[in-house]
Design an enzyme around this catalytic site. Structure first.
Site, PDB file in Angstrom:
ATOM      1  N   GLY A 118      -9.735  23.020 -19.680  1.00  0.00           N
ATOM      2  CA  GLY A 118     -10.988  22.325 -19.956  1.00  0.00           C
ATOM      3  C   GLY A 118     -12.036  23.283 -20.464  1.00  0.00           C
ATOM      4  O   GLY A 118     -12.115  24.423 -20.005  1.00  0.00           O
ATOM      5  N   GLY A 119     -12.835  22.828 -21.437  1.00  0.00           N
ATOM      6  CA  GLY A 119     -13.899  23.672 -21.960  1.00  0.00           C
ATOM      7  C   GLY A 119     -13.357  24.969 -22.516  1.00  0.00           C
ATOM      8  O   GLY A 119     -12.493  24.985 -23.385  1.00  0.00           O
ATOM      9  N   ASP A 120     -13.859  26.083 -21.988  1.00  0.00           N
ATOM     10  CA  ASP A 120     -13.418  27.399 -22.446  1.00  0.00           C
ATOM     11  C   ASP A 120     -12.567  28.090 -21.382  1.00  0.00           C
ATOM     12  O   ASP A 120     -12.533  29.317 -21.287  1.00  0.00           O
ATOM     13  CB  ASP A 120     -14.620  28.270 -22.813  1.00  0.00           C
ATOM     14  CG  ASP A 120     -15.607  28.423 -21.659  1.00  0.00           C
ATOM     15  OD1 ASP A 120     -15.464  27.718 -20.647  1.00  0.00           O
ATOM     16  OD2 ASP A 120     -16.533  29.250 -21.767  1.00  0.00           O
ATOM     17  N   GLU A 121     -11.874  27.298 -20.577  1.00  0.00           N
ATOM     18  CA  GLU A 121     -11.033  27.827 -19.498  1.00  0.00           C
ATOM     19  C   GLU A 121      -9.556  27.629 -19.853  1.00  0.00           C
ATOM     20  O   GLU A 121      -9.120  26.534 -20.192  1.00  0.00           O
ATOM     21  CB  GLU A 121     -11.355  27.120 -18.175  1.00  0.00           C
ATOM     22  CG  GLU A 121     -10.541  27.642 -17.002  1.00  0.00           C
ATOM     23  CD  GLU A 121     -10.804  26.863 -15.719  1.00  0.00           C
ATOM     24  OE1 GLU A 121     -10.459  27.379 -14.656  1.00  0.00           O
ATOM     25  OE2 GLU A 121     -11.331  25.740 -15.804  1.00  0.00           O
TER      26      GLU A 121
END
Length: 225
Positions: A118-121
């Site tokens: 998710g996102g930048d993970e």
């Protein structure tokens, strides 16, 4: 002439029957292909091409069961990603995320589980023997700190924080426990330019607003801050 007409008359209905019988099969084939693409889309993140959380989790657990103590869980979080989005725009941010995904895939190899959570993970599960661990994590840090070239030719400096956890160091083969420990190690070494290896202490770190608060680790690899 009559023979030709007769032949056409005799085989025409049969041909139509075969054609009619083939139509449902063709329709089912098209439906099956569409369903396959839809299922594939649910397994893969459309921006990066990496596995989504559920697909990654299933594959990661398989690898942990297969490799045991030689397996490692690596968590990666892009540094200052919001600043890139705000300064250069979301298209640039998307390019950065896709570049991180490509580098993780190249680093981990085809047998690893590489997912965008998710996102930048991001998360990776792979076989990472002790003798090669330090060198491989150093390599990953260097790759993730290589500038990214945007579509318009501009380059942007990028960085990512890395935390790793192994069953031997953490004392668990559970994927959730290993991810929690690796994530805690990641935040313990956030913005340091190094990969931090989790300890049993990191596995006990509670979640804070959905993220883990780091504790001191025992080993770091990578370039200096």
């Amino acid at each position: 002439m009559d023979s030709v007409l007769h032949t056409r008359g005799r085989f025409g209905p049969r041909t139509l029957l075969i054609t009619a019988a083939a139509l449902p099969l063709t329709g089912w084939t098209v439906h099956a292909l569409a369903l396959h693409r839809k299922l594939a889309a649910t397994r893969k993140d459309p921006l990066t091409g990496l596995m989504r959380r559920d697909a990654y989790t299933a594959r990661a657990r398989q690898l942990l069961n297969r490799h045991g103590d030689t397996a490692a869980v690596v968590m990666v979080d892009a540094d200052k990603f919001k600043e890139i989005n705000d300064r250069l725009g979301h298209a640039a941010g998307d390019t950065v995320l896709a570049s991180i995904a490509a580098r993780l895939t190249a680093w981990a190899g085809p047998r690893a589980a590489v997912g965008r959570l998710g996102g930048d993970e991001f998360a990776v599960v792979l076989e990472l023997p002790t003798a090669r661990r330090a060198l491989r994590l150093e390599q990953l840090v260097r790759m993730l700190h290589t500038p990214v070239t945007l579509d318009d030719g501009r380059t942007v400096d990028v960085a990512a924080s890395v935390g790793a956890a192994t069953p031997h160091a953490v004392g668990s083969y559970d994927l959730s426990a290993l991810q929690r420990a690796a994530d805690a190690a990641l935040y313990d070494g956030k913005h340091s330019g190094r990969a931090l290896l989790a300890t049993t202490a990191h596995a006990a770190v509670p979640s804070v607003n959905g993220r883990r608060a780091g504790r001191p680790g025992t080993a770091v690899w990578g370039r200096a801050a």
